[in-house]
Design a protein around this motif. Sequence first.
Motif, PDB file in Angstrom:
ATOM      1  N   TYR A   1       2.181  -6.272  -5.518  1.00 50.77           N
ATOM      2  CA  TYR A   1       3.360  -5.401  -5.519  1.00 50.77           C
ATOM      3  C   TYR A   1       2.998  -3.920  -5.448  1.00 50.77           C
ATOM      4  CZ  TYR A   1       7.695  -3.078  -6.757  1.00 50.77           C
ATOM      5  OH  TYR A   1       8.779  -2.249  -6.756  1.00 50.77           O
ATOM      6  N   SER A   2       2.207  -3.414  -6.422  1.00 48.79           N
ATOM      7  CA  SER A   2       1.851  -1.997  -6.422  1.00 48.79           C
ATOM      8  C   SER A   2       0.336  -1.833  -6.423  1.00 48.79           C
ATOM      9  CB  SER A   2       2.455  -1.273  -7.636  1.00 48.79           C
ATOM     10  OG  SER A   2       1.816  -1.674  -8.831  1.00 48.79           O
ATOM     11  N   TYR A   3      -0.095  -0.684  -5.989  1.00 46.70           N
ATOM     12  CA  TYR A   3      -1.506  -0.336  -5.935  1.00 46.70           C
ATOM     13  C   TYR A   3      -2.056  -0.241  -7.355  1.00 46.70           C
ATOM     14  CZ  TYR A   3      -5.459   2.868  -4.914  1.00 46.70           C
ATOM     15  OH  TYR A   3      -6.673   3.485  -4.818  1.00 46.70           O
ATOM     16  N   GLY A   4      -2.942  -1.182  -7.726  1.00 45.91           N
ATOM     17  CA  GLY A   4      -3.494  -1.202  -9.076  1.00 45.91           C
ATOM     18  C   GLY A   4      -2.633  -1.927 -10.092  1.00 45.91           C
ATOM     19  N   GLY A   5      -1.546  -2.570  -9.639  1.00 42.93           N
ATOM     20  CA  GLY A   5      -0.673  -3.286 -10.565  1.00 42.93           C
ATOM     21  C   GLY A   5      -1.406  -4.368 -11.333  1.00 42.93           C
ATOM     22  N   SER A   6      -0.998  -4.589 -12.595  1.00 41.70           N
ATOM     23  CA  SER A   6      -1.754  -5.472 -13.486  1.00 41.70           C
ATOM     24  C   SER A   6      -0.918  -6.590 -14.098  1.00 41.70           C
ATOM     25  CB  SER A   6      -2.365  -4.666 -14.643  1.00 41.70           C
ATOM     26  OG  SER A   6      -3.339  -3.768 -14.180  1.00 41.70           O
ATOM     27  N   ILE A   7      -1.557  -7.744 -14.205  1.00 42.90           N
ATOM     28  CA  ILE A   7      -1.134  -8.810 -15.111  1.00 42.90           C
ATOM     29  C   ILE A   7      -2.043  -8.682 -16.330  1.00 42.90           C
ATOM     30  CG2 ILE A   7      -1.094 -11.300 -15.503  1.00 42.90           C
ATOM     31  CD1 ILE A   7      -0.568 -11.641 -12.510  1.00 42.90           C
ATOM     32  N   TRP A   8      -1.468  -8.681 -17.513  1.00 37.90           N
ATOM     33  CA  TRP A   8      -2.268  -8.529 -18.733  1.00 37.90           C
ATOM     34  C   TRP A   8      -2.390  -9.855 -19.480  1.00 37.90           C
ATOM     35  CZ3 TRP A   8      -5.070  -4.327 -19.814  1.00 37.90           C
ATOM     36  CH2 TRP A   8      -4.722  -3.123 -19.185  1.00 37.90           C
ATOM     37  N   LYS A   9      -3.632 -10.164 -19.868  1.00 32.36           N
ATOM     38  CA  LYS A   9      -3.850 -11.301 -20.767  1.00 32.36           C
ATOM     39  C   LYS A   9      -4.325 -10.752 -22.102  1.00 32.36           C
ATOM     40  CE  LYS A   9      -7.245 -14.427 -20.323  1.00 32.36           C
ATOM     41  NZ  LYS A   9      -7.949 -15.647 -19.852  1.00 32.36           N
ATOM     42  N   ILE A  10      -3.569 -11.049 -23.134  1.00 35.83           N
ATOM     43  CA  ILE A  10      -3.868 -10.582 -24.493  1.00 35.83           C
ATOM     44  C   ILE A  10      -4.350 -11.774 -25.301  1.00 35.83           C
ATOM     45  CG2 ILE A  10      -2.913  -9.457 -26.536  1.00 35.83           C
ATOM     46  CD1 ILE A  10      -0.623  -8.532 -24.441  1.00 35.83           C
ATOM     47  N   LYS A  11      -5.553 -11.701 -25.756  1.00 34.08           N
ATOM     48  CA  LYS A  11      -6.142 -12.828 -26.505  1.00 34.08           C
ATOM     49  C   LYS A  11      -6.223 -12.446 -27.981  1.00 34.08           C
ATOM     50  CE  LYS A  11      -9.995 -16.116 -26.224  1.00 34.08           C
ATOM     51  NZ  LYS A  11      -9.137 -17.211 -25.745  1.00 34.08           N
ATOM     52  N   TYR A  12      -5.688 -13.285 -28.840  1.00 37.46           N
ATOM     53  CA  TYR A  12      -5.816 -13.072 -30.279  1.00 37.46           C
ATOM     54  C   TYR A  12      -6.235 -14.402 -30.896  1.00 37.46           C
ATOM     55  CZ  TYR A  12      -1.259 -15.343 -30.688  1.00 37.46           C
ATOM     56  OH  TYR A  12      -0.228 -16.242 -30.627  1.00 37.46           O
ATOM     57  N   GLY A  13      -7.351 -14.382 -31.612  1.00 38.01           N
ATOM     58  CA  GLY A  13      -7.903 -15.635 -32.116  1.00 38.01           C
ATOM     59  C   GLY A  13      -8.240 -16.539 -30.950  1.00 38.01           C
TER      60      GLY A  13
ATOM     61  N   PRO B  96       2.901   1.608 -11.858  1.00 39.89           N
ATOM     62  CA  PRO B  96       3.062   3.056 -12.039  1.00 39.89           C
ATOM     63  C   PRO B  96       4.443   3.624 -11.725  1.00 39.89           C
ATOM     64  CG  PRO B  96       1.980   2.636  -9.943  1.00 39.89           C
ATOM     65  CD  PRO B  96       2.221   1.288 -10.575  1.00 39.89           C
ATOM     66  N   SER B  97       5.459   2.788 -11.587  1.00 38.89           N
ATOM     67  CA  SER B  97       6.786   3.293 -11.239  1.00 38.89           C
ATOM     68  C   SER B  97       7.490   3.867 -12.471  1.00 38.89           C
ATOM     69  CB  SER B  97       7.638   2.177 -10.633  1.00 38.89           C
ATOM     70  OG  SER B  97       8.014   1.246 -11.637  1.00 38.89           O
TER      71      SER B  97
ATOM     72  N   VAL C   3       6.367   6.880  -4.961  1.00 36.04           N
ATOM     73  CA  VAL C   3       4.910   6.962  -5.027  1.00 36.04           C
ATOM     74  C   VAL C   3       4.349   5.814  -5.860  1.00 36.04           C
ATOM     75  CG1 VAL C   3       2.968   8.331  -5.897  1.00 36.04           C
ATOM     76  CG2 VAL C   3       4.853   9.450  -4.692  1.00 36.04           C
ATOM     77  N   GLY C   4       5.042   5.484  -6.935  1.00 33.13           N
ATOM     78  CA  GLY C   4       4.577   4.414  -7.810  1.00 33.13           C
ATOM     79  C   GLY C   4       5.065   3.042  -7.408  1.00 33.13           C
ATOM     80  N   GLY C   5       5.695   2.922  -6.230  1.00 34.91           N
ATOM     81  CA  GLY C   5       6.201   1.632  -5.766  1.00 34.91           C
ATOM     82  C   GLY C   5       5.480   1.145  -4.528  1.00 34.91           C
ATOM     83  N   ARG C   6       6.219   1.004  -3.413  1.00 32.24           N
ATOM     84  CA  ARG C   6       5.658   0.423  -2.191  1.00 32.24           C
ATOM     85  C   ARG C   6       5.141   1.479  -1.213  1.00 32.24           C
ATOM     86  NH1 ARG C   6       4.199  -4.480  -2.411  1.00 32.24           N
ATOM     87  NH2 ARG C   6       4.776  -4.938  -0.257  1.00 32.24           N
ATOM     88  N   PHE C   7       4.967   2.683  -1.681  1.00 29.48           N
ATOM     89  CA  PHE C   7       4.588   3.775  -0.792  1.00 29.48           C
ATOM     90  C   PHE C   7       3.301   3.496  -0.012  1.00 29.48           C
ATOM     91  CE2 PHE C   7       1.810   7.587  -0.569  1.00 29.48           C
ATOM     92  CZ  PHE C   7       2.387   8.175   0.540  1.00 29.48           C
TER      93      PHE C   7
ATOM     94  N   ILE D 131      18.679   5.487   8.498  1.00 29.36           N
ATOM     95  CA  ILE D 131      18.117   5.456   7.143  1.00 29.36           C
ATOM     96  C   ILE D 131      17.521   4.073   6.960  1.00 29.36           C
ATOM     97  CG2 ILE D 131      18.532   5.814   4.695  1.00 29.36           C
ATOM     98  CD1 ILE D 131      19.303   8.224   6.345  1.00 29.36           C
ATOM     99  N   ILE D 132      16.220   3.987   6.780  1.00 33.61           N
ATOM    100  CA  ILE D 132      15.552   2.696   6.590  1.00 33.61           C
ATOM    101  C   ILE D 132      15.292   2.499   5.102  1.00 33.61           C
ATOM    102  CG2 ILE D 132      13.484   1.339   7.055  1.00 33.61           C
ATOM    103  CD1 ILE D 132      13.303   2.602   9.768  1.00 33.61           C
ATOM    104  N   VAL D 133      15.898   1.455   4.557  1.00 31.48           N
ATOM    105  CA  VAL D 133      15.829   1.198   3.122  1.00 31.48           C
ATOM    106  C   VAL D 133      14.602   0.344   2.797  1.00 31.48           C
ATOM    107  CG1 VAL D 133      17.021   0.165   1.168  1.00 31.48           C
ATOM    108  CG2 VAL D 133      18.325   1.363   2.933  1.00 31.48           C
ATOM    109  N   THR D 134      13.805   0.760   1.844  1.00 27.41           N
ATOM    110  CA  THR D 134      12.604   0.018   1.440  1.00 27.41           C
ATOM    111  C   THR D 134      12.798  -0.720   0.120  1.00 27.41           C
ATOM    112  OG1 THR D 134      11.717   1.948   0.282  1.00 27.41           O
ATOM    113  CG2 THR D 134      11.147   1.712   2.606  1.00 27.41           C
ATOM    114  N   ASP D 135      13.859  -0.408  -0.597  1.00 27.85           N
ATOM    115  CA  ASP D 135      14.132  -1.036  -1.892  1.00 27.85           C
ATOM    116  C   ASP D 135      15.632  -0.946  -2.120  1.00 27.85           C
ATOM    117  OD1 ASP D 135      14.564  -1.282  -4.832  1.00 27.85           O
ATOM    118  OD2 ASP D 135      12.384  -1.416  -4.899  1.00 27.85           O
ATOM    119  N   ARG D 136      16.226  -1.998  -2.646  1.00 28.73           N
ATOM    120  CA  ARG D 136      17.681  -1.973  -2.823  1.00 28.73           C
ATOM    121  C   ARG D 136      18.099  -1.121  -4.009  1.00 28.73           C
ATOM    122  NH1 ARG D 136      16.288  -7.263  -4.469  1.00 28.73           N
ATOM    123  NH2 ARG D 136      17.006  -7.886  -6.536  1.00 28.73           N
ATOM    124  N   GLY D 137      17.131  -0.617  -4.773  1.00 30.76           N
ATOM    125  CA  GLY D 137      17.462   0.251  -5.895  1.00 30.76           C
ATOM    126  C   GLY D 137      17.957  -0.523  -7.098  1.00 30.76           C
ATOM    127  N   ARG D 138      17.797   0.085  -8.249  1.00 29.97           N
ATOM    128  CA  ARG D 138      18.252  -0.549  -9.482  1.00 29.97           C
ATOM    129  C   ARG D 138      19.759  -0.415  -9.634  1.00 29.97           C
ATOM    130  NH1 ARG D 138      14.205  -3.885 -11.468  1.00 29.97           N
ATOM    131  NH2 ARG D 138      12.235  -2.953 -10.790  1.00 29.97           N
TER     132      ARG D 138
END
Length: 517
Positions: A174-186, A79-80, A263-267, A367-374
């Motif tokens: 990693y995140s609350y509700g984070g997903s790995i997706w498996k897509i099946k075709y045939g 959700p980030s 909110v959409g990360g490690r919060f 200042i406590i850093v939780t992510d090094r940022g993009r």
Amino acid sequence: GEKKMSAQTSSKTIVDFCALSGADNEDALCYILSIKEAGKEYNILLDCGWSEQFNREDQHIQELKKWAPKINIILLSHPSIHHVGAIPYLMKRYGCKATIYGTMPTIKLAKLQLLDTLQAIRREKLHFNYFGAKDVSDIFDNSVELQYSQTVDIDPKDKPISTDISIVSYPAGYSYGGSIWKIKYGVEDIVYAVDINNVKEKVSKNCDEAVLEKIKKPSLLITNSYNYNQMNQFNRKLFTELLLKSITTTLGRDGQILMPVDVGGRFLEIMSVLENFWREKQLRYKLIFLFPQSEHIKEYIQSSQDWFSSETTMKENSNIYFLQERNDLDDIKDEGGMLIVTASSSMDVGYGKDLFRLYVADENNDIIVTDRGRKGSFMRHLLETQPQMVTMDTHLQVDLTEEEKKKVESELKREHELRLEKEQRERVLNKSKMDDDQMEDDASYLFLPPGQEAPSSVFLLYPYQEIDRRDPRDPDIPFGIQVDTQMMRDRRNQLYNHDDEMQDEQVEEEEEEEEEE
């Protein structure tokens, strides 16, 4: 630009993978997976991220425009902003009608993350109009929420190809509700697994061995390696102890601590650790969660305990607060140290950016850093360069004089007109190209946006006059150039005859030169 990969998985099916963004760099994640069969295709958008700058000139935002009408479904992994930031723009501005799938926490927190960021952006950019709060709410309130391991078969009437397609999500960590997706075709499987964590989490369900067993040996694996060079393994328990010791040391000297998160990360992971620590130690210091959507965050957490790997309460007491406005801090009695958890981890927008300027000058504060940022973010700049002095751009709302208001309104109006002209010009170039055999008997029309000059070839070949007539093919474009086709043909003949005369004269001159020789 686009990075493509193609593979033929059966005699009639071809799979194309196109990375619009997020390949060979740390940019937002945005990928197109196309399953093709007999000249038709089913397109799946895997995440649709953006940066907190929301720059419309970003290349993948431009490329999304041509893909928008062809996208069938959208799968969200986290959700980030980095994963969902461009969804509202894609749906509102480009008119994408695709169905969005995600777990309930991902969809709910994506909505809150975007509303949080939108409010922060609008505090600095009053004219931000790419999308609004209603757009965000409407889009995510109408998305499809899935449980882990819930298989969804795509309805045959919703896809142009005959191959059976299904999707299923598994915990990514990693995140609350984070997903790995498996897509099946045939009979083939495609696995989309980005930003995964196989280490047991405090709150979120991790990608454990049971999950890995369900996604093993796919025909195609799509993943990333954001932390590939972070090889130092750490003991989570020891790391937590060091973190809490650092916090109590700073608070013990009546210092202030700023902890920027998303909110959409490690919060939620961070919130759970801090909340439990405050309750167990019965600390007298203030623990403050400062987010515009704090009340909604609490509601969603209380109603979705089934998604947590452990119970989380998120309840207020005399020293734990959930605030929505920056000014609410002034109402809290200052009786010593205070820890403020707020957005955003990049420090590019949000309350964290404002508070950083206030706290950084005092050596008692941390200042406590939780992510090094993009890459390109203010936080990454701080961590990589560790400068003695930094420059931070900030925007403040001030009362304008009437003259200043008129000037700003005029500039915004002009900016809006230029954007409309650009959009009209693009439509004209696509719609107003006419072949000679499609010209009307008496006249043909080459329509251009207001203020746009005709190409030089028109001035040279075609007699014309400006007119104020609506193009029947596009009534939104009222201005154009009328070209008299008979005069155009006469002019062409004159040019052709002139060319023939020039060639005859050249031949005569060459013959005379030969005779003289």
